[in-house]
Design an enzyme around this catalytic site. Sequence first.
Site, short mmCIF file in Angstrom:
data_model
loop_
_atom_site.label_atom_id
_atom_site.label_comp_id
_atom_site.label_asym_id
_atom_site.label_seq_id
_atom_site.Cartn_x
_atom_site.Cartn_y
_atom_site.Cartn_z
CB ALA A 81 -0.71 -0.01 1.23
CB CYS A 82 1.86 3.65 -1.90
SG CYS A 82 1.07 4.14 -3.26
N GLY A 83 0.17 5.83 -0.67
CA GLY A 83 -0.90 6.96 -0.51
C GLY A 83 -2.00 6.76 -1.71
CB SER A 84 -2.18 7.52 -5.11
OG SER A 84 -1.00 7.27 -5.53
CG MET A 124 -1.48 4.63 2.62
SD MET A 124 -0.87 3.03 3.37
CE MET A 124 -1.05 3.39 5.02
#
Lengths: 157, 94
Positions: B7-10, B40
């Site tokens: 997972a990352c911000g977008s 996220m």
Amino acid sequence: MQKEPMIYRDLIYLDPTYTSQHDLFESLFQQLYEKGFVQASFLQAIEEREGKYPTALPTEPFPIAIPHTDPEHIIKPFVAVIRLRDKLLWKQMVSEEVIAVKAVFLLGFHHHSEYHIRLLQKLMDLFSGTDFPDQLLKAENVEECYRLACAEIGNLE
Amino acid sequence: MKKLIVACGSGVATSQTVASKLSRLLKERGCSCTVEAVDMKSLDRYLAGPDVAGYVYITRPLKDYKVPVYNGIAFLTGMKQEEELQKIITDLKR
């Protein structure tokens, strides 16, 4: 596979000085906005994203930062290459510890694409033992840096 | 099939880059496991799903996720990559 131009001569910045990360974002945003690469919402979006999920990496031979934000703030995809004159303090991904970065690759990805992923992978590979970082430091002018970036980052098969 | 979540911000850029690299490395080592990139905001929902073998983080973990966690930066930069990959493979074989 879709191939797009991502490296632009006028998005190569050699040896500018910024007083802070905020100063860098503000200055780059003005230019990106005027040239039609980003939406007006970009500045706030990139600063919020960077605040929440910082992007500096402890790469060798020098640390870099790869700030990016959601695709909706991007009009035309790009990678801006900023070789800093003075290192700038930046929080690292995950650990959030501050590190001094020598170069910033501002990633303007405007949609989900296999091409962008490969481009980011390529950029990371260049910082895993190639002479690209040294060549980037040695580039004497924008044209030289542009050709280097096109050859190494922007010219994927 | 077992699944790893990145997972990352977008859910674009970094997480997809890590997911695609990790997926390739696992395949090369003969591990059958899918790797999925998410943002996220949907992380908790994905981690609660079936067959989740672990969470590969590229942002600071904020809590106990109840699944094994792995450092995704290793797969982004290549630094300590083998070490982290071995950890995942060992856990997957358990």
